[in-house]
Design a protein around this motif. Structure first.
Motif, PDB file in Angstrom:
ATOM      1  N   PHE A 159      -5.982  -0.728  -7.830  1.00 31.47           N
ATOM      2  CA  PHE A 159      -5.266   0.546  -7.837  1.00 31.47           C
ATOM      3  C   PHE A 159      -6.254   1.710  -7.791  1.00 31.47           C
ATOM      4  CE2 PHE A 159      -2.369  -2.392  -9.960  1.00 31.47           C
ATOM      5  CZ  PHE A 159      -1.133  -2.050  -9.406  1.00 31.47           C
ATOM      6  N   ALA A 160      -5.797   2.855  -7.266  1.00 34.55           N
ATOM      7  CA  ALA A 160      -6.574   4.095  -7.331  1.00 34.55           C
ATOM      8  C   ALA A 160      -5.832   5.041  -8.273  1.00 34.55           C
ATOM      9  CB  ALA A 160      -6.676   4.710  -5.952  1.00 34.55           C
ATOM     10  N   VAL A 161      -6.522   5.501  -9.324  1.00 41.67           N
ATOM     11  CA  VAL A 161      -5.861   6.374 -10.297  1.00 41.67           C
ATOM     12  C   VAL A 161      -5.591   7.743  -9.674  1.00 41.67           C
ATOM     13  CG1 VAL A 161      -6.129   7.551 -12.512  1.00 41.67           C
ATOM     14  CG2 VAL A 161      -6.789   5.146 -12.277  1.00 41.67           C
ATOM     15  N   LEU A 162      -4.349   8.187  -9.785  1.00 45.58           N
ATOM     16  CA  LEU A 162      -3.952   9.481  -9.226  1.00 45.58           C
ATOM     17  C   LEU A 162      -3.958  10.567 -10.292  1.00 45.58           C
ATOM     18  CD1 LEU A 162      -0.890   8.178  -7.141  1.00 45.58           C
ATOM     19  CD2 LEU A 162      -3.174   8.776  -6.267  1.00 45.58           C
ATOM     20  N   ASP A 163      -3.579  10.188 -11.503  1.00 46.43           N
ATOM     21  CA  ASP A 163      -3.481  11.169 -12.578  1.00 46.43           C
ATOM     22  C   ASP A 163      -3.387  10.446 -13.916  1.00 46.43           C
ATOM     23  OD1 ASP A 163      -3.387  13.835 -13.346  1.00 46.43           O
ATOM     24  OD2 ASP A 163      -1.808  14.296 -11.890  1.00 46.43           O
ATOM     25  N   GLN A 164      -3.857  11.113 -14.960  1.00 46.75           N
ATOM     26  CA  GLN A 164      -3.674  10.541 -16.303  1.00 46.75           C
ATOM     27  C   GLN A 164      -3.360  11.679 -17.267  1.00 46.75           C
ATOM     28  OE1 GLN A 164      -7.080   8.542 -18.291  1.00 46.75           O
ATOM     29  NE2 GLN A 164      -5.623   7.047 -19.052  1.00 46.75           N
ATOM     30  N   TRP A 165      -2.354  11.445 -18.098  1.00 46.77           N
ATOM     31  CA  TRP A 165      -1.986  12.438 -19.094  1.00 46.77           C
ATOM     32  C   TRP A 165      -2.101  11.765 -20.451  1.00 46.77           C
ATOM     33  CZ3 TRP A 165       1.195  11.132 -14.897  1.00 46.77           C
ATOM     34  CH2 TRP A 165       1.238  12.076 -13.861  1.00 46.77           C
ATOM     35  N   ASP A 166      -2.732  12.417 -21.417  1.00 45.97           N
ATOM     36  CA  ASP A 166      -2.660  11.835 -22.755  1.00 45.97           C
ATOM     37  C   ASP A 166      -2.383  12.860 -23.819  1.00 45.97           C
ATOM     38  OD1 ASP A 166      -5.419  12.359 -24.011  1.00 45.97           O
ATOM     39  OD2 ASP A 166      -5.937  11.338 -22.119  1.00 45.97           O
ATOM     40  N   ALA A 167      -1.727  12.367 -24.854  1.00 47.89           N
ATOM     41  CA  ALA A 167      -1.310  13.229 -25.951  1.00 47.89           C
ATOM     42  C   ALA A 167      -1.407  12.436 -27.225  1.00 47.89           C
ATOM     43  CB  ALA A 167       0.141  13.667 -25.753  1.00 47.89           C
ATOM     44  N   ALA A 168      -2.154  12.980 -28.187  1.00 47.61           N
ATOM     45  CA  ALA A 168      -2.186  12.429 -29.549  1.00 47.61           C
ATOM     46  C   ALA A 168      -2.230  10.911 -29.587  1.00 47.61           C
ATOM     47  CB  ALA A 168      -0.978  12.954 -30.325  1.00 47.61           C
ATOM     48  N   GLY A 169      -3.098  10.326 -28.775  1.00 47.80           N
ATOM     49  CA  GLY A 169      -3.309   8.887 -28.910  1.00 47.80           C
ATOM     50  C   GLY A 169      -2.481   8.001 -28.011  1.00 47.80           C
ATOM     51  N   PHE A 170      -1.895   8.559 -26.957  1.00 45.45           N
ATOM     52  CA  PHE A 170      -1.159   7.729 -26.015  1.00 45.45           C
ATOM     53  C   PHE A 170      -1.468   8.215 -24.603  1.00 45.45           C
ATOM     54  CE2 PHE A 170       2.254   6.068 -23.474  1.00 45.45           C
ATOM     55  CZ  PHE A 170       2.472   4.807 -24.025  1.00 45.45           C
ATOM     56  N   ALA A 171      -1.649   7.306 -23.655  1.00 47.88           N
ATOM     57  CA  ALA A 171      -1.985   7.709 -22.282  1.00 47.88           C
ATOM     58  C   ALA A 171      -0.978   7.170 -21.281  1.00 47.88           C
ATOM     59  CB  ALA A 171      -3.381   7.213 -21.911  1.00 47.88           C
ATOM     60  N   LEU A 172      -0.613   8.043 -20.364  1.00 46.01           N
ATOM     61  CA  LEU A 172       0.273   7.697 -19.260  1.00 46.01           C
ATOM     62  C   LEU A 172      -0.564   7.850 -18.008  1.00 46.01           C
ATOM     63  CD1 LEU A 172       3.324   7.085 -19.123  1.00 46.01           C
ATOM     64  CD2 LEU A 172       3.706   9.531 -18.843  1.00 46.01           C
ATOM     65  N   THR A 173      -0.675   6.771 -17.216  1.00 48.58           N
ATOM     66  CA  THR A 173      -1.554   6.811 -16.043  1.00 48.58           C
ATOM     67  C   THR A 173      -0.756   6.468 -14.790  1.00 48.58           C
ATOM     68  OG1 THR A 173      -3.322   6.031 -17.488  1.00 48.58           O
ATOM     69  CG2 THR A 173      -3.758   5.978 -15.124  1.00 48.58           C
ATOM     70  N   LEU A 174      -0.893   7.319 -13.775  1.00 50.59           N
ATOM     71  CA  LEU A 174      -0.235   7.075 -12.484  1.00 50.59           C
ATOM     72  C   LEU A 174      -1.287   6.606 -11.497  1.00 50.59           C
ATOM     73  CD1 LEU A 174       2.411   7.365 -10.800  1.00 50.59           C
ATOM     74  CD2 LEU A 174       1.615   9.663 -10.186  1.00 50.59           C
ATOM     75  N   ALA A 175      -1.033   5.463 -10.876  1.00 50.17           N
ATOM     76  CA  ALA A 175      -2.022   4.901  -9.953  1.00 50.17           C
ATOM     77  C   ALA A 175      -1.340   4.436  -8.685  1.00 50.17           C
ATOM     78  CB  ALA A 175      -2.731   3.727 -10.617  1.00 50.17           C
ATOM     79  N   GLY A 176      -2.056   4.536  -7.569  1.00 47.09           N
ATOM     80  CA  GLY A 176      -1.522   4.100  -6.284  1.00 47.09           C
ATOM     81  C   GLY A 176      -2.121   2.757  -5.890  1.00 47.09           C
ATOM     82  N   ALA A 177      -1.348   1.949  -5.183  1.00 53.87           N
ATOM     83  CA  ALA A 177      -1.847   0.666  -4.686  1.00 53.87           C
ATOM     84  C   ALA A 177      -2.763   0.948  -3.489  1.00 53.87           C
ATOM     85  CB  ALA A 177      -0.681  -0.220  -4.268  1.00 53.87           C
ATOM     86  N   ARG A 221       0.836  -1.192   0.000  1.00 55.67           N
ATOM     87  CA  ARG A 221       0.000   0.000   0.000  1.00 55.67           C
ATOM     88  C   ARG A 221       0.868   1.238   0.000  1.00 55.67           C
ATOM     89  NH1 ARG A 221      -5.210  -0.060   3.872  1.00 55.67           N
ATOM     90  NH2 ARG A 221      -6.111   1.728   2.798  1.00 55.67           N
ATOM     91  N   GLY A 222       0.523   2.219  -0.824  1.00 50.07           N
ATOM     92  CA  GLY A 222       1.345   3.428  -0.875  1.00 50.07           C
ATOM     93  C   GLY A 222       2.370   3.388  -2.004  1.00 50.07           C
ATOM     94  N   ASP A 223       2.626   2.193  -2.547  1.00 48.60           N
ATOM     95  CA  ASP A 223       3.472   2.105  -3.746  1.00 48.60           C
ATOM     96  C   ASP A 223       2.644   2.576  -4.940  1.00 48.60           C
ATOM     97  OD1 ASP A 223       5.511   1.001  -2.257  1.00 48.60           O
ATOM     98  OD2 ASP A 223       5.193  -1.059  -2.962  1.00 48.60           O
ATOM     99  N   SER A 224       3.313   2.842  -6.059  1.00 49.34           N
ATOM    100  CA  SER A 224       2.530   3.263  -7.219  1.00 49.34           C
ATOM    101  C   SER A 224       3.020   2.631  -8.510  1.00 49.34           C
ATOM    102  CB  SER A 224       2.491   4.779  -7.330  1.00 49.34           C
ATOM    103  OG  SER A 224       3.644   5.340  -6.800  1.00 49.34           O
ATOM    104  N   LEU A 225       2.163   2.785  -9.509  1.00 50.14           N
ATOM    105  CA  LEU A 225       2.417   2.190 -10.827  1.00 50.14           C
ATOM    106  C   LEU A 225       2.238   3.274 -11.879  1.00 50.14           C
ATOM    107  CD1 LEU A 225       2.616  -0.357 -12.749  1.00 50.14           C
ATOM    108  CD2 LEU A 225       0.129  -0.472 -12.621  1.00 50.14           C
ATOM    109  N   LEU A 226       3.196   3.363 -12.792  1.00 46.96           N
ATOM    110  CA  LEU A 226       3.048   4.264 -13.933  1.00 46.96           C
ATOM    111  C   LEU A 226       2.896   3.379 -15.171  1.00 46.96           C
ATOM    112  CD1 LEU A 226       3.079   7.268 -14.812  1.00 46.96           C
ATOM    113  CD2 LEU A 226       5.534   7.009 -15.245  1.00 46.96           C
ATOM    114  N   LEU A 227       1.743   3.500 -15.823  1.00 49.75           N
ATOM    115  CA  LEU A 227       1.387   2.610 -16.928  1.00 49.75           C
ATOM    116  C   LEU A 227       1.250   3.405 -18.230  1.00 49.75           C
ATOM    117  CD1 LEU A 227       0.367  -0.320 -17.646  1.00 49.75           C
ATOM    118  CD2 LEU A 227      -1.936   0.549 -17.229  1.00 49.75           C
ATOM    119  N   GLY A 228       1.933   2.974 -19.263  1.00 53.06           N
ATOM    120  CA  GLY A 228       1.801   3.605 -20.582  1.00 53.06           C
ATOM    121  C   GLY A 228       0.919   2.748 -21.464  1.00 53.06           C
ATOM    122  N   ALA A 229      -0.086   3.350 -22.114  1.00 51.80           N
ATOM    123  CA  ALA A 229      -0.995   2.561 -22.950  1.00 51.80           C
ATOM    124  C   ALA A 229      -1.313   3.300 -24.248  1.00 51.80           C
ATOM    125  CB  ALA A 229      -2.280   2.255 -22.185  1.00 51.80           C
ATOM    126  N   ASP A 230      -1.189   2.597 -25.355  1.00 53.84           N
ATOM    127  CA  ASP A 230      -1.500   3.183 -26.658  1.00 53.84           C
ATOM    128  C   ASP A 230      -3.012   3.191 -26.859  1.00 53.84           C
ATOM    129  OD1 ASP A 230      -0.700   4.395 -29.041  1.00 53.84           O
ATOM    130  OD2 ASP A 230      -0.555   2.489 -30.134  1.00 53.84           O
TER     131      ASP A 230
END
Ligand code: AVJ
Length: 321
Positions: free
Chosen positions: A302-320, A186-195
């Motif tokens: 996971f609980a999503v903390l933030d998501q950034w997307d640009a021109a068809g790609f998303a980077l999502t930061l989530a906490g455990a 708990r408290g760790d996080s995951l940064l996930l890149g998705a097309d």
């Protein structure tokens, strides 16, 4: 520059490849697992793909990392450990490191390609306060090894970038994310890149490029089977094909037999008669709608903390959670 880098590398295992080839090539339709695309030549071809004008994943993600790295570090103030699953050449991690305040940090690199690991170590050697640990391993095994070394009270960020998640089918992606969550605290996080889903024409150009680099990347799987398993694939007897399966929301790569032919794979005890047009399905790259990524993460704990997307790609930061 000399510094110590810990290496946790299992020896190359041709018998696992032989076993997987025996199983997957006998399925209907015939398949080969995409992880075997990344031998030495395959990893080099993939790096070339990342530089193709038609394959934008790598550049879009680098740009998002560059723009938001300081936000990410600001949110994770007590971060002491980073684990990148499928680190490749380490370029993305280096982009993140450029935005980080100095201080000791342990970085675990997990990749099945020894050449990718060597390149990542070279890319990260310029940051003197990082302790590097390289794991030549699959995602699961590497993550398990990395968390074994975690110190009490340390905060870990797991990186799973480049839309590598897209190689899993939806149930597989769910199971994979569950497994990652289970290895985290708990408290760790995951940064996930998705097309993300985009017009078919763009997707097809990304996976069937006019220079033929992706075709070479795909056919190299046959070259590898010939070398490592004693197979006798005629590489010119197979054509590269990329298709957009809109119902399943995935790009599929196939190798299509261009004529009737027999192939023997001694190490897998196979003798296969290919019909003309018969295919070997070598990879799926799932593409997501922006809202699907948070849903997938939420279901995996996971609980999503933030998501950034640009021109068809998303980077999502989530906490455990
Ligand atoms: C490394 C799995 C994200 O699916 O886009 C590139 C691999 N295959 N071109 C992708 C790949 C064909 C890539 N991943």
């Amino acid at each position: 520059m000399s510094r110590s880098v810990a290496l946790r590398t299992a020896p190359a295992d041709h018998s696992q490849f032989a076993e997987d080839v025996a199983y997957y090539l006998s399925l209907t339709p015939r398949q080969l697992p995409s992880q075997y695309l990344y031998d030495e030549l395959g990893s080099a071809l993939f790096e070339a793909i990342c530089r193709l004008p038609w394959y934008r994943i790598t550049r879009l993600e680098q740009e998002l990392l560059r723009l938001h790295a300081s936000d990410i570090f600001r949110r994770l103030a007590t971060l002491s450990t980073l684990v990148e699953l499928g680190s490749g050449n380490g370029e993305k991690l280096a982009t993140l490191m450029d935005a980080r305040a100095a201080g000791p940090m342990t970085v675990h690199l997990v990749d099945i390609s020894p050449n990718a690991l060597a390149a990542a170590i070279r890319a990260l050697n310029v940051y003197p306060d990082l302790a590097l640990v390289a794991h030549r391993a699959t995602y699961d095994a590497g993550l398990a090894e990395a968390v074994l070394e975690r110190r009490a009270g340390s905060q870990t960020l797991v990186l799973f970038l480049g839309s590598n998640i897209g190689n899993f089918d939806p149930p597989g992606a769910g199971a994979f994310l569950h497994g990652v969550r289970a290895a985290m605290a708990r408290g760790d996080s995951l940064l996930l890149g998705a097309d993300l889903v985009k017009p078919e024409r763009e997707l097809l150009l990304a996976y069937d490029d006019p220079l033929g680099v992706t075709a070479a990347f795909n056919k190299n799987l046959l070259v590898r089977a010939n070398r490592e398993l004693g197979a006798d694939f005629d590489v010119e007897g197979f054509a590269h094909r990329a298709i957009w399966n809109s119902d399943a929301s995935r790009i599929e790569m196939h190798l299509v037999s261009v004529r009737p032919q027999n192939v023997r794979v001694p190490a897998a005890r196979l003798d296969i008669a290919f019909q003309p047009g018969e295919t070997i399905w070598t990879e799926s790259s799932y593409k997501y709608r922006p809202g699907e990524v948070p849903t997938m993460l939420d279901r995996a704990g996971f609980a999503v903390l933030d998501q950034w997307d640009a021109a068809g790609f998303a980077l999502t930061l989530a906490g455990a959670r």
